[in-house]
Design a protein around this motif. Sequence first.
Motif, short mmCIF file in Angstrom:
data_model
loop_
_atom_site.label_atom_id
_atom_site.label_comp_id
_atom_site.label_asym_id
_atom_site.label_seq_id
_atom_site.Cartn_x
_atom_site.Cartn_y
_atom_site.Cartn_z
N ASP A 1 -23.85 -36.42 22.70
CA ASP A 1 -23.49 -35.93 21.37
C ASP A 1 -24.29 -34.66 21.09
O ASP A 1 -25.37 -34.70 20.50
CB ASP A 1 -23.80 -36.99 20.31
CG ASP A 1 -23.31 -36.60 18.92
OD1 ASP A 1 -22.77 -35.48 18.77
OD2 ASP A 1 -23.47 -37.40 17.98
N PRO A 2 -23.80 -33.50 21.54
CA PRO A 2 -24.57 -32.25 21.37
C PRO A 2 -24.80 -31.87 19.92
O PRO A 2 -25.82 -31.27 19.59
CB PRO A 2 -23.70 -31.20 22.10
CG PRO A 2 -22.34 -31.80 22.18
CD PRO A 2 -22.54 -33.27 22.25
N SER A 3 -23.88 -32.23 19.02
CA SER A 3 -24.06 -31.88 17.61
C SER A 3 -25.24 -32.64 17.01
O SER A 3 -25.94 -32.11 16.13
CB SER A 3 -22.79 -32.20 16.82
OG SER A 3 -22.48 -33.57 16.87
N ALA A 4 -25.51 -33.85 17.50
CA ALA A 4 -26.66 -34.61 17.00
C ALA A 4 -27.96 -33.94 17.42
O ALA A 4 -28.91 -33.87 16.62
CB ALA A 4 -26.60 -36.05 17.52
N ALA A 5 -28.02 -33.45 18.64
CA ALA A 5 -29.23 -32.76 19.11
C ALA A 5 -29.44 -31.47 18.32
O ALA A 5 -30.57 -31.14 17.94
CB ALA A 5 -29.11 -32.46 20.60
N ARG A 6 -28.35 -30.76 18.07
CA ARG A 6 -28.46 -29.52 17.31
C ARG A 6 -28.90 -29.81 15.87
O ARG A 6 -29.80 -29.13 15.35
CB ARG A 6 -27.12 -28.80 17.31
CG ARG A 6 -27.16 -27.41 16.71
CD ARG A 6 -25.78 -26.76 16.73
NE ARG A 6 -25.88 -25.36 16.41
CZ ARG A 6 -26.00 -24.88 15.20
NH1 ARG A 6 -26.06 -25.71 14.17
NH2 ARG A 6 -26.07 -23.57 14.99
N SER A 7 -28.31 -30.80 15.26
CA SER A 7 -28.67 -31.14 13.88
C SER A 7 -30.12 -31.60 13.78
O SER A 7 -30.80 -31.32 12.79
CB SER A 7 -27.75 -32.24 13.35
OG SER A 7 -26.41 -31.81 13.32
N LEU A 8 -30.60 -32.30 14.81
CA LEU A 8 -31.99 -32.76 14.81
C LEU A 8 -32.95 -31.58 14.74
O LEU A 8 -33.91 -31.58 13.97
CB LEU A 8 -32.25 -33.58 16.07
CG LEU A 8 -33.69 -34.05 16.27
CD1 LEU A 8 -34.08 -35.10 15.25
CD2 LEU A 8 -33.89 -34.59 17.69
N ILE A 9 -32.68 -30.56 15.53
CA ILE A 9 -33.56 -29.38 15.54
C ILE A 9 -33.47 -28.64 14.22
O ILE A 9 -34.50 -28.28 13.62
CB ILE A 9 -33.19 -28.46 16.73
CG1 ILE A 9 -33.52 -29.14 18.06
CG2 ILE A 9 -33.93 -27.13 16.62
CD1 ILE A 9 -33.16 -28.32 19.27
N VAL A 10 -32.27 -28.39 13.75
CA VAL A 10 -32.09 -27.60 12.52
C VAL A 10 -32.71 -28.33 11.32
O VAL A 10 -33.52 -27.76 10.58
CB VAL A 10 -30.60 -27.32 12.26
CG1 VAL A 10 -30.41 -26.64 10.91
CG2 VAL A 10 -30.02 -26.44 13.37
N SER A 11 -32.36 -29.60 11.13
CA SER A 11 -32.87 -30.33 9.97
C SER A 11 -34.36 -30.58 10.09
O SER A 11 -35.09 -30.49 9.09
CB SER A 11 -32.11 -31.65 9.81
OG SER A 11 -32.29 -32.47 10.95
N GLY A 12 -34.84 -30.91 11.28
CA GLY A 12 -36.27 -31.19 11.46
C GLY A 12 -37.13 -29.98 11.18
O GLY A 12 -38.16 -30.08 10.49
N LEU A 13 -36.73 -28.83 11.68
CA LEU A 13 -37.52 -27.61 11.47
C LEU A 13 -37.42 -27.14 10.02
O LEU A 13 -38.43 -26.72 9.44
CB LEU A 13 -37.05 -26.50 12.41
CG LEU A 13 -37.36 -26.71 13.90
CD1 LEU A 13 -36.86 -25.55 14.73
CD2 LEU A 13 -38.85 -26.88 14.11
N ARG A 14 -36.25 -27.21 9.43
CA ARG A 14 -36.11 -26.77 8.04
C ARG A 14 -36.93 -27.65 7.10
O ARG A 14 -37.54 -27.15 6.14
CB ARG A 14 -34.64 -26.76 7.63
CG ARG A 14 -33.86 -25.60 8.22
CD ARG A 14 -32.42 -25.57 7.77
NE ARG A 14 -31.73 -24.38 8.27
CZ ARG A 14 -30.44 -24.16 8.15
NH1 ARG A 14 -29.68 -25.05 7.50
NH2 ARG A 14 -29.89 -23.06 8.62
N ALA A 15 -36.96 -28.95 7.37
CA ALA A 15 -37.76 -29.85 6.54
C ALA A 15 -39.24 -29.52 6.68
O ALA A 15 -39.99 -29.49 5.70
CB ALA A 15 -37.50 -31.30 6.94
#
Length: 620
Positions: free
Chosen positions: A328-342
């Motif tokens: 699930d590549p979108s899950a990996a991408r979302s993890l990085i984006v949301s984790g760093l922004r938080a």
Amino acid sequence: MQAETPHIFKERPLIRQLDDAAVNRIAAGEVVERPASAVKELTENAIDAGARRISIDIADGGKTLIRITDDGHGMTADDLPLALSRHATSKIDGSDLLNIESFGFRGEALPSLGAVGRLSITSRAAGHEGAEITVSGSVQSAVKPAALSAGTVVELRDLFFATPARLKFMRSERAETQAISDVIRRLAMAEPAIGFVLRDVSGGAQRMILQLAPEDAPYFEALANRLSKLLGQEFIENALRIETEREHLRLTGYAALPTYSRGAAINQYIFVNGRPVRDKTLNGALRAAYSDVLSRDRHPAAALNITCDPHLVDVNVHPAKSEVRFRDPSAARSLIVSGLRAALSEEGHRASSTVAAAALDALKPGQPRAPVYQMPRLSTKSKVESYRFQSPEFAEPSASYVAQEPQQAKPKTPATADDSQPIAEQDHFPLGAARGQIHENYIIAQTENGLVIVDQHAAHERLVYEKLKAQMAETGVATQALLIPDIVELPAETCADLLQRSQELAELGLIIEAFGGSAIAVRETPAILGPVSAKPLIMDLVDELQDLGNSEKIKTKIQEILSRISCHGSIRSGRRMRPEEMNALLRDMEKTPLSGQCNHGRPTYIELKLADIERLFGRS
């Protein structure tokens, strides 16, 4: 006359079985592209063998010598011939090609290296005698006894001597040495508990390139120590600890503050289950996480590791194992984006220490520096015109106010200002208490142990921008219906993929629906974009989806417009502010995420410690 096609044979070609030597040389073209590839494969083998210390010696950029010495488990005399056999490995048993937890698993590196170079392996396993085997151009010698206390020594000489054409494609010795150093640095980040030594022994001399002792500490402390040695202490001082989990994926590591950005993407390191990878989707996610706080010509710095169940990621995509494919590549991408922004939001107004260091350097005589963060100076007429677009929290100043007659202007005090609290008692706030304003652009504030210089326009621009984003998140994106829907023809597969994402596009104000066949109808677009041609927008979305598997195109366009609005709606350079206004601005900065940099990535303030100021005057 029609030219002959070289791939069409006049006679029926015969099918032949290639011998092992030819097979290994072909495989070497995929596995071993250059000396750095050989170093990577051999060092990963040492890590898989449980080594705690690994020493790498190279000569002439790895072309004439690569020697890897480790203190791992070692091999017996019976293991050595088998290790040089194609597709022989101790990492997996072949029953589950997805459950891979080691660096190597294909069993191709050693036979490939033996096919194109002169390879010797000396090893000793616990409880066994040392043994040695050599192979040159796929010609293997008999195993013989050797003196070795423990571990393994792999020596590769004259790389590509059996395929001399490959040598013509090698770069300079300096470039190849740099590539090898980059490989070891990445592996050293992935394995902070292992010590690494990299030496250049060209010409009989010995030059130390890299020396790292094993880090015996908890993971984050060990990683911080290792990164400080590889990326510099400044990186760790200005980095955020990242630790977040989502959908069976876990993200750990360190990411730098936006004001510690770089001019190129050289300090971006991403690992998957400890394996260094170069993945455009993950690198794109890193860029997207910082998109709201960095200008396009700046790049974030980070060292991040995604850990997950091996069954959720396929590392058997490429022989070099530098690419991975997530289920699930979108899950990996979302993890990085949301984790760093938080993580960036939680840091609030914090800015990097390098901003203050650059300011102190600029104050030293005899060192002229090109301006990096310079706000444009406006004429008096331009200042007056620009005030019409200022935030409603402040009264619109008149021309007489600009003409330095503040007694005629009565700007409102923002609701966040605390008039009841004496300014002297505000020194304990992180950004201190305002003491004055210079050049109608910079606020000088005193803190408990130094001073802060604030760019009023850049700071308020970020505050207005964050407020606009919060309002949009609360009320949603307003849409405008098209009088006549735009019909866009797409390939059938692309059309289906886009329609599957119609709900997330609707959240951004783009309403699409199927129109029959492989066409879609665009019925509504984000109102904030104004008149927009739907077809180019849809095609840009499609290109980004095919390239990255996700799209930020619409969101980025909306954010760019909000950024421009906030720029016009913020306090302009040249606006004289009252003390309570300045203090209100400082307090808002302390409460607002990402207020340490403006919308374009420039710092909004510089903090100078009292000790630094005293040093400028020779008082320390």
